[in-house]
Design an enzyme around this catalytic site. Structure first.
Site, PDB file in Angstrom:
ATOM      1  N   SER A 567       0.920  -1.328  -0.194  1.00 23.82           N
ATOM      2  CA  SER A 567       0.194  -0.013  -0.064  1.00 23.82           C
ATOM      3  C   SER A 567       0.918   1.276  -0.111  1.00 23.82           C
ATOM      4  O   SER A 567       1.583   1.658  -0.872  1.00 23.82           O
ATOM      5  CB  SER A 567      -0.753   0.108   1.059  1.00 23.82           C
ATOM      6  OG  SER A 567      -1.968   0.976   1.128  1.00 23.82           O
ATOM      7  N   HIS A 685      -7.813  -5.011  -1.234  1.00 24.25           N
ATOM      8  CA  HIS A 685      -6.685  -4.358  -0.809  1.00 24.25           C
ATOM      9  C   HIS A 685      -6.042  -5.240   0.204  1.00 24.25           C
ATOM     10  O   HIS A 685      -4.824  -5.049   0.832  1.00 24.25           O
ATOM     11  CB  HIS A 685      -7.023  -2.874  -0.048  1.00 24.25           C
ATOM     12  CG  HIS A 685      -5.556  -2.413   0.211  1.00 24.25           C
ATOM     13  ND1 HIS A 685      -5.118  -1.661  -0.766  1.00 24.25           N
ATOM     14  CD2 HIS A 685      -5.025  -1.691   1.232  1.00 24.25           C
ATOM     15  CE1 HIS A 685      -4.139  -0.807  -0.305  1.00 24.25           C
ATOM     16  NE2 HIS A 685      -4.023  -1.091   0.831  1.00 24.25           N
TER      17      HIS A 685
END
Length: 716
Positions: A567, A685
């Site tokens: 991320s 994610h």
């Protein structure tokens, strides 16, 4: 299916690159990614984007290209000699873990929690008695019974104050696009109530019950037709739902005055009579607080400029604020809940030498967690600020405040790099910790390991903490494989944590390192601000210093160093491999940000403008332009081996970020080392990923790293 066969089936054009050291002498065939330049002008600077076409998720040619990339990656990873052994070890380490519990809430005289019990693919919602006796634990909701595929997950839950009902947000395929349902605790029966769009990756989501337990407040995104499509994941508001009534009858509560990029979290006082709305202006750390009193009236207690980082209800009729205004490392203030004005707040705990990170309140005690670089510690105070000692924990460990129970008891979780997470109850009356059965020790240990701590020196002279987990018998001769992890953003601290995968890595002869770069919260808000907006390059300089430190201290050398991050940490990886391509041998980067100039065009990217900056601001554009990994890739450079991963349903970082970075690196590198792209169809994610999919990803990751660093299968 064989790679070439799949490529032919997909109709993708390829070019062949012979890879030195590829498993079984394989050749990698990179799918062609034609350059179709599109130019943008920012403040007089022309920027060319050759791969804008890869942003179209649903375009047939993009799907074909992704399928070809996945097939290529699959062929490479499946051919690694160590893969079978790594599969066996990781399946055992992750698939046979003892049960763990998280997200605990105390309500109605009981404790609610999410329980993860491998090999079950998803956590289940359970309820326990106040005694925390796990033998009396009962399952309320098992998502795998709703969806046997394991792709439905619990985003979050909130029990009613009487403990009879629980509101649960459920989403699928890692999307974090949640719908709220209500379940009876006693029977597990689902009530007819269903509220769509209570959470999404952009602004999150939250639910809090009314004091009478007959309805709940919830965060709500715009419904279809209320706003233009581009606003679908912005403008969060708070609404109220009365049980048994149609959602169309729900009423607006507050939020029309909130920013477009507001992130709203709700929390009630222990009796439910007061409601607090925490409103974040995106992800940069600006927070406002609104309080709803017993008459249903709202008032703003703190604005964004007031620099309050946390606001908590006391049981003594006061609100307690953790503020960094005029106290960069944080101090605790108190004010009456009936008249909560910061201007009249009293200092209860003044600023100290360490960064105050969070507070918790019991009936007669104030608990403050402090961060000292990576590790943390917790101090205990009376409600008037009198210091009453410290909760004793292991050195170089992390303590979390889990939940305040009854009778001045605080449930905490403590772990370190070598000690597993253990839930314990701290009794403020006796100042003692008592073990619980909420966490069980794993079948393995780190008795053969040691933890080294030190500081790397960044170019501007800043001392940056570096921690190394290694076996005690490792010789510091510069020949060891080392895996270095970093994040560096949002004021999030990289705390000591216990990972089963570190057991695998140490068994293979490696050392695991963590660097606490600026941008995190390891030394408070000043440390965060020194790594955000136009100061973001400090993060990458700190990381480069850590790589040099590991070489200078004879842990490793560049050809035996691998780096990893995800991320925002993926951005750190992208910057490291483009700014220091000769400093490492391999890079694993998950769901990362690489196209810094396009980041804010994504819905979640707008929420991140307060952390990263905007191309609309000349100074911020210059910083973004200077470090953007995608723009910094240069043709003819011998880049390290790279594995990029993404999820098709990622609402936090668009999967095209990894696609564009992979295409650019594949076209540019001359090292002969592979550049691989792995895209997961049923994931986002990483939140809510099924355990089986998590195991598959970890097997691929460690197979790649072990192969690239030349690590051999350890003797059994």
């Amino acid at each position: 299916m064989h790679l070439l066969g799949l490529l032919r089936l997909a109709g993708a054009a390829v070019f062949v690159l012979a890879i030195q050291g590829a498993p079984y002498g394989a050749e990698l065939e990179y799918p062609q990614a034609p350059k179709r330049p599109i130019s943008d002008v920012f403040h007089g600077v022309t920027v060319v984007d050759d791969y804008r076409w890869l942003e179209e998720d649903n375009a047939a040619e993009v799907k074909t290209w992704v399928a070809a990339q996945n097939a290529l990656t699959r062929r490479y990873l499946d051919g690694i000699a160590q893969r079978a052994d790594i599969t066996r070890r990781i399946s055992h380490l992750l698939g046979s873990r003892s049960a763990t519990r998280s997200d605990m809430r105390y309500r109605g005289g009981r404790v609610f929690a999410l329980k993860r019990a491998p090999p079950k693919n998803q956590p289940v919602l359970v309820v326990l008695p106040l005694s925390l006796d796990v033998s009396q634990e009962r399952v309320i909701l098992d998502p795998t019974r709703i969806d046997p595929s394991g792709r439905t997950t619990i985003d979050f839950f909130t029990p009613s104050f009487d403990g009879r009902l629980v509101a649960v947000s459920l989403s699928k395929d890692g999307s974090e696009d949640g719908t709220a349902y209500v379940y009876e605790v006693a029977s597990g029966r689902r009530l007819p109530d269903a509220i769509a769009r209570v959470t999404f990756p952009t602004g999150g989501g939250s639910i809090e019950w009314a004091a009478d337990n007959k309805g709940f407040f919830y965060t709500r995104y715009p419904q279809p037709g209320e706003r233009p499509p581009d606003d679908s994941y912005f403008y969060m508001q708070v609404w109220f739902h009365r049980l048994g009534t149609p959602p169309a009858n729900d009423r607006y509560v507050i939020g029309r005055e909130f920013p477009r990029i507001a992130e709203v979290a709700l929390e009630a006082s222990r009796d439910g009579l007061y409601l607090l709305a925490e409103v974040r202006n995106g992800d940069g750390g600006q927070i406002a607080y609104y309080l709803r009193n017993t008459a249903g009236k709202w008032m703003r207690v703190a604005d964004f400029a007031d620099e309050v980082k946390q606001l908590r209800f006391g049981e003594d009729g006061r609100l307690y604020a953790l503020s960094v205004q005029d106290a960069p490392l944080g101090r605790v203030l108190a004010m009456p809940i009936a008249d909560p004005r910061l201007a009249r707040a009293h200092v209860i705990v003044p600023q100290g030498p360490l960064a105050a990170e969070s507070v918790a309140l019991s009936r007669s005690r104030l608990f403050v967690r402090y961060r000292d670089g990576g590790p943390s510690l917790a101090k205990v105070f009376a409600l008037d600020g009198e210091a009453l000692g410290e909760i004793q924990t292991e050195k170089v460990s992390n303590i979390d405040f889990v939940e305040v129970l009854d009778r001045d008891r605080l449930l905490v979780r403590v772990m370190s790099y070598v000690s597993p997470p253990l839930h314990q109850v701290f009794d403020a009356r006796t100042q003692r910790l008592a073990a619980t059965a909420l966490s069980a020790r794993p079948a393995f240990n780190f008795d053969d390991a040691t933890v080294d701590t030190g500081f790397a020196i960044s170019p501007d002279g800043t001392r940056v903490p570096v921690t190394v987990l290694r076996r005690k018998d490792m010789k510091l001769d510069g020949r060891n494989p080392v895996l270095l992890h970093a994040y560096g953003g949002y004021g999030i601290s990289m705390a000591p944590y216990f990972s089963p995968l570190n057991r695998l890595w140490l068994d293979y002869g490696g050392a695991y390192a963590v660097v606490n770069t600026r941008g995190g919260g390891e030394f408070g808000e000043p440390w965060h601000r020194a790594g955000m907006l136009t100061q973001k390059q400090n993060v990458f300089d700190d990381f480069a210093a850590a790589m040099r430190y590991l070489v200078e201290k004879n842990y490793t050398r560049p050809e035996r160093l691998a780096i990893e991050g995800g991320s925002n940490g993926g951005l750190t990886m992208g910057a490291a491999l483009t700014q220091q391509p000769q400093a490492m041998r391999a890079v694993f980067s998950a769901v990362g940000i690489y196209d810094s100039l396009r980041w804010e065009t994504q819905p979640n990217g707008e929420y991140n403008v307060t952390e990263f900056g905007s191309v609309k601001d000349p100074a911020q554009f210059k910083a973004l332009y200077d470090y953007s990994p995608l723009l910094r890739v240069r043709d003819g450079v011998p880049y390290p081996a790279v594995l990029l991963t993404g999820g098709e349903n990622d609402g936090r970082v668009a999967p095209y970020e990894s696609r564009k970075m992979a295409a650019r690196l594949q076209a540019a590198t001359t090292s002969g080392h592979p550049v691989l792209l792995r895209t997961e169809a049923g994931a986002g994610h990483g939140i809510g990923t099924a355990l089986s999919a998590e195991i598959e990803l970890e097997v691929d990751t460690y197979s790649f790293l072990v192969d690239q660093l030349g690590m051999e299968i350890p003797a059994r």
